[in-house]
Design an enzyme around this catalytic site. Structure first.
Site, PDB file in Angstrom:
ATOM      1  N   ARG A 102       0.916  -1.046  -0.253  1.00 61.29           N
ATOM      2  CA  ARG A 102       0.044   0.309  -0.509  1.00 61.29           C
ATOM      3  C   ARG A 102       1.220   1.193   0.105  1.00 61.29           C
ATOM      4  O   ARG A 102       0.994   1.168   1.071  1.00 61.29           O
ATOM      5  CB  ARG A 102      -1.075   0.053   1.195  1.00 61.29           C
ATOM      6  CG  ARG A 102      -2.075  -0.826   0.864  1.00 61.29           C
ATOM      7  CD  ARG A 102      -3.218  -0.929   2.105  1.00 61.29           C
ATOM      8  NE  ARG A 102      -3.980  -2.313   2.402  1.00 61.29           N
ATOM      9  CZ  ARG A 102      -4.884  -2.350   2.462  1.00 61.29           C
ATOM     10  NH1 ARG A 102      -5.484  -1.475   2.850  1.00 61.29           N
ATOM     11  NH2 ARG A 102      -5.032  -3.749   2.230  1.00 61.29           N
ATOM     12  N   GLU A 130       0.976   3.649   1.008  1.00 59.86           N
ATOM     13  CA  GLU A 130      -0.235   4.760   2.005  1.00 59.86           C
ATOM     14  C   GLU A 130       1.429   6.492   2.386  1.00 59.86           C
ATOM     15  O   GLU A 130       2.584   5.493   2.449  1.00 59.86           O
ATOM     16  CB  GLU A 130       0.358   4.298   3.599  1.00 59.86           C
ATOM     17  CG  GLU A 130      -0.567   2.817   3.174  1.00 59.86           C
ATOM     18  CD  GLU A 130      -1.606   3.354   4.000  1.00 59.86           C
ATOM     19  OE1 GLU A 130      -2.185   4.343   4.059  1.00 59.86           O
ATOM     20  OE2 GLU A 130      -1.897   2.215   3.938  1.00 59.86           O
ATOM     21  N   ARG A 157       1.851   3.148  12.998  1.00 59.42           N
ATOM     22  CA  ARG A 157       0.963   1.431  12.768  1.00 59.42           C
ATOM     23  C   ARG A 157       0.807   1.164  11.201  1.00 59.42           C
ATOM     24  O   ARG A 157       0.011   0.894  11.031  1.00 59.42           O
ATOM     25  CB  ARG A 157      -0.349   2.331  13.182  1.00 59.42           C
ATOM     26  CG  ARG A 157      -0.952   3.867  13.311  1.00 59.42           C
ATOM     27  CD  ARG A 157      -2.535   3.998  13.263  1.00 59.42           C
ATOM     28  NE  ARG A 157      -2.557   4.205  14.762  1.00 59.42           N
ATOM     29  CZ  ARG A 157      -3.975   3.943  16.062  1.00 59.42           C
ATOM     30  NH1 ARG A 157      -5.058   4.160  15.253  1.00 59.42           N
ATOM     31  NH2 ARG A 157      -3.592   3.869  17.204  1.00 59.42           N
ATOM     32  N   HIS A 158       1.883   2.548  10.470  1.00 60.10           N
ATOM     33  CA  HIS A 158       1.035   1.882   8.815  1.00 60.10           C
ATOM     34  C   HIS A 158       2.554   1.842   7.821  1.00 60.10           C
ATOM     35  O   HIS A 158       3.425   2.321   8.370  1.00 60.10           O
ATOM     36  CB  HIS A 158       0.381   3.173   7.854  1.00 60.10           C
ATOM     37  CG  HIS A 158      -0.805   3.238   8.233  1.00 60.10           C
ATOM     38  ND1 HIS A 158      -1.005   4.451   8.810  1.00 60.10           N
ATOM     39  CD2 HIS A 158      -2.060   3.192   7.734  1.00 60.10           C
ATOM     40  CE1 HIS A 158      -2.802   5.043   9.421  1.00 60.10           C
ATOM     41  NE2 HIS A 158      -2.968   3.758   8.551  1.00 60.10           N
ATOM     42  N   GLU A 206      -7.060  -0.655  15.095  1.00 63.02           N
ATOM     43  CA  GLU A 206      -7.601  -1.112  14.021  1.00 63.02           C
ATOM     44  C   GLU A 206      -6.859  -2.987  14.383  1.00 63.02           C
ATOM     45  O   GLU A 206      -5.384  -2.734  13.761  1.00 63.02           O
ATOM     46  CB  GLU A 206      -8.160  -0.563  12.920  1.00 63.02           C
ATOM     47  CG  GLU A 206      -8.861  -1.254  11.793  1.00 63.02           C
ATOM     48  CD  GLU A 206      -8.458  -1.180  10.845  1.00 63.02           C
ATOM     49  OE1 GLU A 206      -9.046   0.502   9.948  1.00 63.02           O
ATOM     50  OE2 GLU A 206      -8.842  -1.770  10.226  1.00 63.02           O
ATOM     51  N   SER A 239     -10.082  -5.965   9.857  1.00 62.01           N
ATOM     52  CA  SER A 239     -11.243  -5.660   8.756  1.00 62.01           C
ATOM     53  C   SER A 239     -11.760  -6.451   8.329  1.00 62.01           C
ATOM     54  O   SER A 239     -11.538  -7.389   7.793  1.00 62.01           O
ATOM     55  CB  SER A 239     -11.642  -4.289   7.974  1.00 62.01           C
ATOM     56  OG  SER A 239     -10.872  -3.699   8.633  1.00 62.01           O
ATOM     57  N   ARG A 250       0.448  -5.738  13.412  1.00 55.14           N
ATOM     58  CA  ARG A 250      -0.847  -4.962  14.313  1.00 55.14           C
ATOM     59  C   ARG A 250      -1.254  -5.720  15.578  1.00 55.14           C
ATOM     60  O   ARG A 250      -1.134  -5.673  16.801  1.00 55.14           O
ATOM     61  CB  ARG A 250      -1.931  -4.136  12.889  1.00 55.14           C
ATOM     62  CG  ARG A 250      -1.527  -3.160  13.182  1.00 55.14           C
ATOM     63  CD  ARG A 250      -2.496  -2.061  12.812  1.00 55.14           C
ATOM     64  NE  ARG A 250      -2.558  -1.449  11.819  1.00 55.14           N
ATOM     65  CZ  ARG A 250      -3.289   0.084  10.866  1.00 55.14           C
ATOM     66  NH1 ARG A 250      -4.758  -0.355  11.362  1.00 55.14           N
ATOM     67  NH2 ARG A 250      -3.500   1.047  10.462  1.00 55.14           N
TER      68      ARG A 250
END
Ligand code: AMO
Length: 418
Positions: A196, A198, A204-205, A341, A344, A392
């Site tokens: 990803r 990001e 947290r990423h 989180e 999901s 995570r």
């Protein structure tokens, strides 16, 4: 007994020579004790051994155990395999603290330290536990492509790759493919990297992370999927607490026991709770990091370290989640672990016409998804699944401050080597 590893400490205490060896079979170092009067030949070999040497030894666990750091051995045979050609760039003994940047550069070497080794032993344990859970519960492991023609999680975080004459992307998630496989398998799982793009730099990423992905068919509702996720997470966490005591101790982390069912909160309830705490939260948007953290504190006080949030609003979700009739809410859930989180998922839209409509509603072109949509024409059962973030989850089990600590070779905005 033969053990191989690397020397992380060396000390001479009077006439006794002590060499600490870190091996991959345990988080506790092997403490080799040599006395010149007891084993003169071995003592002479050991005298020339220093930090960084790679060696194997044969020996026995000593009857008398004085070391607090590891398990003491008396040695019968010693073979040196390699010596450092230069002084080590980092201290593997644990005496000198190492800054995060240096840690990330030399993780492969620092993993000789008990605290670093412990993280990666637990990481392997998490994956082992997940596989055990899936194999016992009728899931089949699948592998889906990582070079793809269409994204599943939105265009902004796609990495482009040149694929011969055309443009392709690195897979953000196995989403579309795992759903397609429910056209022929009832329950599938994949342990897979996510790529990803990001752009932001947070604790947290990552730009390359790992997910434990599930898709299961013939469900009677979203609860069936949530049950699988909570059982899986409780199984993994309890498995680590049971089987990795030395690792948790090395990291100074208390072991956690989780019981199911986890608490379920409706998204609308979460909005009310957070508003009553003075936070500015909208009914039609995803929760901010701050809101997630605040909810984590509230739930921790109520003794719910892990909890679901169910029924996210349609404007905040991807196109494949099933919408409730005549409502802005969907069957998408998150699983949060103390304010973060970690997963999901949800029930998917399995009805062809409604799925095409949902793709259009999100401003996407159904033609770009025709390979995926075709799978919904020939008897696609109601289904759902989730993606659980490995790093995570590990962050929360081990109380790590930064997600980068949970991977050997970090891929973030500034790191593409080592
Ligand atoms: P989502 O995008 O929420 O859902 O991702 C699922 C889980 O993967 C982890 N994760 C990340 N971890 C670190 N860095 C990142 N950049 C990152 N992105 C995701 C998180 C997150 O909860 N297809 C859906 C899942 C599904 O519905 O089955 C998806 O990918 O822990």
């Amino acid at each position: 007994m033969r053990v191989c590893g690397w020397v992380i400490r060396r000390a001479q205490v009077g006439r006794v020579l002590i060499i600490e060896v870190s091996s991959s079979s345990s988080v506790k170092p092997c403490v080799l004790v040599f006395k010149p009067e007891r084993e003169p030949d071995l003592y002479n070999v050991a005298r020339n051994i220093d930090v960084g040497f790679a060696l194997c030894f044969e020996g026995r666990v000593a009857e008398e155990q004085k070391s607090k750091r590891g398990v003491e051995y008396t040695v019968e045979k010693l073979e040196v395999y390699a010596k450092p050609t230069e002084p080590l760039p980092v201290d593997t003994s644990g005496k000198t603290p190492v800054l995060l940047d240096t840690r990330l550069k030399y993780r492969w070497l620092l993993a000789r330290k008990p605290e670093e080794r412990a993280i990666f032993r637990v990481r392997a344990g998490v994956i082992k536990a997940a596989r055990e859970y899936f194999e016992e519960n009728g899931f089949i492991e699948v592998h889906t492509p990582k070079i793809v023609a269409a994204g599943a999680e939105g265009g902004a975080t796609l990495f482009k790759v040149q694929y011969f004459e055309s443009e392709a992307y690195l897979s953000q998630s196995p989403q579309l493919y795992k759903q397609m496989l429910v056209a022929s398998f009832e329950k599938v799982y994949e342990i897979t990297p996510y790529f990803r793009a990001e752009k932001f730099n947070t604790t947290r990423h990552l730009n390359e992370s790992w997910g434990i992905d599930v898709e299961q068919g013939f469900i009677s509702g979203v609860e069936d999927v949530m049950k699988t996720l909570e059982e899986l997470v409780a199984f993994i966490v309890n498995y680590v607490s049971r089987n990795y005591r030395d690792e948790l101790e090395a990291l100074g982390v208390e072991s956690l026991r989780l019981t199911t069912p986890f608490k379920r909160l409706k998204f609308t309830e979460v909005v009310d709770i957070l508003r009553s705490e003075g936070l500015d939260v909208r009914e039609d948007e995803d929760l901010s990091d701050l809101a997630e953290r605040k909810l984590g504190e509230i739930m921790a006080e109520k003794k719910h370290p892990v909890y679901f949030i169910v029924g996210f609003p349609w404007p905040s979700t991807a196109f494949y989640y099933m919408r409730e009739e005549n409502s802005i809410y969907t069957r998408k859930f998150d699983l949060d672990f103390m304010g973060l989180e970690i997963a999901s998922g949800g029930q998917r839209e399995h009805r062809y016409e409604k799925l095409v409509e949902a793709i259009r509603d999100k401003g996407l072109n159904p033609e770009n998804y025709s390979f995926y949509l075709e799978a919904f024409k020939y008897g696609m059962p109601p289904h759902g699944g989730f993606g659980l973030g490995v790093e995570r989850l590990l962050m929360k089990i081990l109380n790590l401050e930064n997600i980068r600590e949970a991977v050997f070779f970090v891929r973030d905005r500034t790191r593409i080597v080592p």
